[in-house]
Write an enzyme that holds these catalytic residues in place. Sequence first.
Site, short mmCIF file in Angstrom:
data_model
loop_
_atom_site.label_atom_id
_atom_site.label_comp_id
_atom_site.label_asym_id
_atom_site.label_seq_id
_atom_site.Cartn_x
_atom_site.Cartn_y
_atom_site.Cartn_z
N LYS C 79 19.10 36.80 -97.45
CA LYS C 79 20.14 35.78 -97.59
C LYS C 79 19.56 34.42 -97.20
O LYS C 79 18.77 34.32 -96.25
CB LYS C 79 21.32 36.15 -96.69
CG LYS C 79 22.56 35.28 -96.90
CD LYS C 79 23.71 35.75 -95.99
CE LYS C 79 24.99 34.97 -96.20
NZ LYS C 79 26.08 35.44 -95.33
N SER C 154 30.53 36.23 -97.73
CA SER C 154 29.64 35.18 -98.17
C SER C 154 28.28 35.67 -98.65
O SER C 154 27.60 34.98 -99.39
CB SER C 154 29.42 34.18 -97.03
OG SER C 154 28.70 34.78 -95.98
N SER C 178 31.38 39.14 -94.09
CA SER C 178 30.46 38.62 -95.11
C SER C 178 29.41 39.59 -95.60
O SER C 178 28.76 39.34 -96.60
CB SER C 178 29.77 37.36 -94.60
OG SER C 178 30.65 36.26 -94.69
#
Lengths: 476, 89, 487
Positions: C79, C154, C178
């Site tokens: 990420k 997210s 997330s």
Amino acid sequence: MDYEIVIGLEVHAELSTESKIYCSCKNEFGFEVNTRCCPICTGMPGTLPTLNEKVIEYAVKMGLALHCDINQICKQDRKNYYYPDLPKAYQISQFDIPLCEKGYVDVLVNGKEKRIGVTRIHIEEDAGKLLHNDNFAGSLVDFNRCGVPLIEIVSEPDMRSAQEAKVYLETIRSILQYLDISDCKMQEGSIRCDVNVSVMPKGSDVFGTRCEMKNINSFSGAVRAIEFEANRQIQILKEGGTITQETRRWDDSKGKSFTLRTKEDAHDYRYFPEPDLLTIVLDDSYINTVREQIPELPNVKISRYLREFGLSQVDASLLVEDPEKAKLFEDTTAKKQCSPKSVCNWILGDISKQMNEKMLPLSEINISAESLSELLALIESGKISNATGKTVFEEMLVSDKMPSIIVKEKGFIQISDEGQLETIVQDVLKNNQKSVEDYHNGKTNALGFLVGQCMKATKGQGNPAKMKEILLKLIG
Amino acid sequence: MKIDVQHLAKLSRLHISEEQVAKFEMQMQEILGMVDNLPELSSEDCLIDPQNPMTCRPDIPQNNYKRDDILKNAPQVQAGCVVVPKVIE
Amino acid sequence: MELYQLTASELAQMLRNKECSSEEITKSVLNRIKETEDRVGSYVTITEETALEQAKVVDARLAAGEALSPLAGIPISVKDNICTKGIRTTCSSKMLSNFEPPYNATVIEKLSAQEAVIIGKLNMDEFAMGSSCETSYFKKTRNPHSLDHVPGGSSGGSAAAVAAGETILSLGSDTGGSIRLPASYCGVIGLKPTYGSVSRYGLVAFASSLDQIGPFARSVEDISMLYSAICGMDPLDATTARREYPDFQKDLSNADLKGLRIGIPKEYFSDGVSTEVKEKVLAAAKLLEENGAVLKEVSLPSTGYALSAYYVISSAEASSNLARFDGVKYGYRTENYSNLIEMYENTRSEGFGDEVKRRILLGTFVLSSGYYDAYYKRAKLLQKQIQQEFADTFEECDLLLTPTGTDTAFKMGEKTDDPLKMYANDICTVTVNIAGLPAISLPCGEDASGLPIGMQLIAPKFAEQILFNVSRKYETLVGGLNKVAVL
């Protein structure tokens, strides 16, 4: 109407740890810009603080020295504000639970002891530095100082004159030095202070509105700032005005302070517990270990000097003010080769004079307990005169030789042999008939001249007391 | 309760347009309304956790970063420093 | 069967059996990216060159007969809020669009030490604020199972890349769901570890007391492998726990459900949860029951309030964490200023998107003078109460089973104008962050339109082993969970 000044002080002292408070960067002053920093102290995204254990130890030490309660369970908080020298845009500090609180310190003001309350001591990180140059349109940021550990010592509003404030500051500095936790170099900014000043009618017990003064760079500057601010406030009150609570900036070169911000634009720091650090928990045995490391502190030392060595209050205070002087005094005295009084006189006299002239700390003056002790023993035993002693001292400063060696090499041994001295005195009397007559005619100061001539004749090596004795005997 | 969005914007160094102010205020009101409706909570200390104490770092210096590492992302650099608009204080 | 469709444990075995090389695996993944990435949009940065170099290093070791670490030669994507030295780390924000960290996050150091092959950096909601991956400054990631649906957020890129076969494993971060929500929307497995078990050093902070890095994978064994690789005390993160972690893989296969007490908290099956989700999650619970587990209805009464506590605490911390983005030291700086304040305000106004601004404002408000006690402190009190409720519940059961999301993935753009509706997606996941617990999201079926449904298993602190064992059992019972989306 007469007014009374009410003063509270916030002292920031940089701690002399090896590494910074929240990262492992070296904690050193005076290096090339931005070479003592890392991603953590420059607030790079993703970095986290880790607390240096020495910072807690030093702060607890100071807290114990100032008779504070230690909050054995406490936390750190973020103080949020924007400024280019604060890379994270928050300072990690302590808000509602400081490491130490509710202490006091006894200070000596004009020979009288006064107790000043210490509200709290907390740990926090220093900010970087902004550099300005008139030829350059912007400001430059140096992050080296970011994350240097600080303790903030907040006093109660217990001081009533600029003089008291100065003595308080000197006492705090001296304790920091004795604990060996701060360099206390005002010129390097390692100790700084903010001053809160208010005034109230004499005899009142209701404090006036206070103003905070920032940017004070020296203890004498603090005195000037306090006096200026107190006068400013008294003037306003006398003219029927009211004091506005505000933060002011002290400009020492102009001898004036200026409004920085008023209460209305006071910062909203939005303190909250630092989520990157856990709760600080200190057990009793830790506190006791730190307590055991605390050396004899200045006021205790002064009392002992009075009691043990019979020094005057003033002399003892002057010695103790500088831990290095006190140490030299104690180490020299411990050799028991000379009297404490003369050790004290030499340290406060010739040695201090050297330090002042050369602007050097005692550690950089070439004198040790061994050499000083030997020098004073030579003088006190009468082997050399006091005047010769000073010459030997000068020589000691520039060479690494012990006084006895210098005395031997230079032939400085004092002449105490009566026969030898009598011959010299006889010669002086023969060559100064006029003065001898003057003396007989009642001009007693002629004797001093004759002693001087005898000293000159012995190149300063004659024992002055003996020579005077012989002189009086021969002159009849 | 009134939320002064412009004051908050000033505190957080943001510009918020007038049309956004109303929208943001309404959205914030809704979230905060949920807090306002919370039942009474015991007032024990919720901000410290002595059960989970911190281990500190030993005071040993080390740094493997050069100045260039620290400054390479800065928008403006001069004389080994980050440059910002003139600050007067 | 292509290599990119396999799991890390399968590939690791093949490497050791010389059935394929790391270069072949890496190329298979890179080719898959070339085929599908313009449709999925998982990546912000692809590090093809360094990935192939790393793969060759591993192959050389293998050829030399050297022993390999479990993840050696396995493609992993990260990420884009996890700092990678010399590789830009953007948080999918204009603010950091040009930021190249001078250091690696601790998790990256750990992966490098294992010689994992880093494929690239994955798209996300800007600064991890969002549940749909639509607030990214760069692009909107799409759900590989249905391209007009969001992947969840997210960590949308992390979930979508694993689901699409654009990587084998990935790392995400979870502050309020997330990892778990996008795992559920994309039909993969995602673990939100116990707070303090994985170092946050190098994770660009959203809400420091809630953030945790965790793994995505297509098998339970892979999840446990990647978690084993990244967990542990870190001297650079004071919030990591000082403890030893077991060998999670050892007991994985011989897990026994007999007598395992699974709590079904009724608050997580309220009207807000879609019927299809409820049915599938309860069916999964039933399957576990049939195989020896004991189901118990339990209650966590403060659940309904958790969302407000979550938004107050996370926004408060975010407002402070994101204050450092001021145009001074790194990242975006406006061109439009004549003094310091203007530089700050224009940089931040131009550099942050609306969702980030909204949370900064909210966080600033709850910390501001006069409101701190009413909002921030009350939220912290509620947090303590929620933690206590979980602790009490774990007295009567070993783990909890809930839906991960209230529904399956929604259509792109459907909720972007209504933040409150968007926030409601997190209702099943935020309590876990508030309480600092570990939780895993597992695929447990599909809705009528074929979109994946996820169930969440929640365990007591540091009881990841139970999560893995039960998940593994479930995985076996349903015949495997590895399903790469057809694109």
